[in-house]
Design a protein around this motif. Structure first.
Motif, PDB file in Angstrom:
ATOM      1  N   UNK A   1      45.096  51.672  45.640  1.00 38.27           N
ATOM      2  CA  UNK A   1      45.573  50.312  45.375  1.00 38.27           C
ATOM      3  C   UNK A   1      44.703  49.352  46.183  1.00 38.27           C
ATOM      4  N   UNK A   2      44.110  48.372  45.511  1.00 38.73           N
ATOM      5  CA  UNK A   2      43.162  47.468  46.158  1.00 38.73           C
ATOM      6  C   UNK A   2      43.639  46.030  46.001  1.00 38.73           C
ATOM      7  N   UNK A   3      43.524  45.272  47.089  1.00 34.39           N
ATOM      8  CA  UNK A   3      43.817  43.847  47.063  1.00 34.39           C
ATOM      9  C   UNK A   3      42.712  43.108  47.808  1.00 34.39           C
ATOM     10  N   UNK A   4      42.763  41.778  47.764  1.00 37.54           N
ATOM     11  CA  UNK A   4      41.790  40.967  48.483  1.00 37.54           C
ATOM     12  C   UNK A   4      40.543  40.701  47.659  1.00 37.54           C
ATOM     13  N   UNK A   5      39.432  40.525  48.355  1.00 36.46           N
ATOM     14  CA  UNK A   5      38.143  40.243  47.715  1.00 36.46           C
ATOM     15  C   UNK A   5      37.538  41.564  47.247  1.00 36.46           C
ATOM     16  N   UNK A   6      37.746  41.843  45.964  1.00 33.84           N
ATOM     17  CA  UNK A   6      37.411  43.173  45.446  1.00 33.84           C
ATOM     18  C   UNK A   6      36.758  43.095  44.066  1.00 33.84           C
ATOM     19  N   UNK A   7      35.852  42.157  43.904  1.00 35.64           N
ATOM     20  CA  UNK A   7      35.152  41.988  42.629  1.00 35.64           C
ATOM     21  C   UNK A   7      34.493  43.302  42.195  1.00 35.64           C
ATOM     22  N   UNK A   8      34.603  43.599  40.924  1.00 33.08           N
ATOM     23  CA  UNK A   8      34.029  44.794  40.285  1.00 33.08           C
ATOM     24  C   UNK A   8      34.745  46.096  40.658  1.00 33.08           C
ATOM     25  N   UNK A   9      35.852  46.004  41.400  1.00 31.76           N
ATOM     26  CA  UNK A   9      36.627  47.197  41.731  1.00 31.76           C
ATOM     27  C   UNK A   9      37.928  47.169  40.927  1.00 31.76           C
ATOM     28  N   UNK A  10      38.280  48.301  40.325  1.00 35.71           N
ATOM     29  CA  UNK A  10      39.590  48.412  39.689  1.00 35.71           C
ATOM     30  C   UNK A  10      40.629  48.406  40.801  1.00 35.71           C
ATOM     31  N   UNK A  11      41.687  47.636  40.626  1.00 36.66           N
ATOM     32  CA  UNK A  11      42.648  47.442  41.705  1.00 36.66           C
ATOM     33  C   UNK A  11      43.769  48.468  41.767  1.00 36.66           C
ATOM     34  N   UNK A  12      43.876  49.316  40.745  1.00 41.05           N
ATOM     35  CA  UNK A  12      44.915  50.345  40.739  1.00 41.05           C
ATOM     36  C   UNK A  12      44.432  51.491  39.859  1.00 41.05           C
TER      37      UNK A  12
END
Length: 137
Positions: free
Chosen positions: A121-132
């Motif tokens: 699970x990713x949050x914040x400044x995460x351009x180009x990353x899948x968040x879940x």
């Protein structure tokens, strides 16, 4: 198991001296810089890594010249990072991110994930990353 990452960014290479000495995951991007509003425009995710000390790891990274070969005129390298102190979880998260996103400068973990099923699970400044996403057996 679920691993949550909160990415902070984006720091241009010229400003990497101010990076924290925390342990964590880092992403390397090619970007352009808009000086009129002091923002970066991300173009591509190039590399994902992990370090016990982000500041020291990125101060003189052995892949820097290789990353620079991806740059077009007017572009530069920038970074985002997520603190994660537990080394076992950090290595697992790094492997999951690399295997799922397959950045062009990563070779290890690019075609296999040697851990049990893991949800990221990713949050914040995460351009180009899948968040879940979930990866693994």
């Amino acid at each position: 198991e679920t691993i949550s990452l909160n990415f902070k960014g984006y720091r241009r290479d010229v400003n990497k001296g101010g990076l924290e000495q925390d342990a964590g995951i880092y992403c390397v991007y090619r970007c352009t810089y808009d000086s009129s509003d002091s923002t970066v425009i991300l173009k591509e995710l190039l590399y994902i890594g992990q370090a016990d000390n982000l500041h020291d790891r990125l101060a003189d990274h052995e892949k820097f010249d290789s990353w620079k070969r991806h740059l077009n005129k007017g572009e530069q390298i920038c970074y985002s990072r997520a603190h994660i102190g537990n080394k076992a979880l950090r290595l697992r998260a790094e492997a999951a991110l690399i295997c799922h996103h397959n950045p062009p400068e990563n070779t290890q973990h690019s075609d296999s994930f040697g851990y049990p099923a893991t949800r990221i699970l990713i949050s914040g400044e995460c351009e180009f990353l899948d968040t879940d996403f979930t990866i693994g057996k």
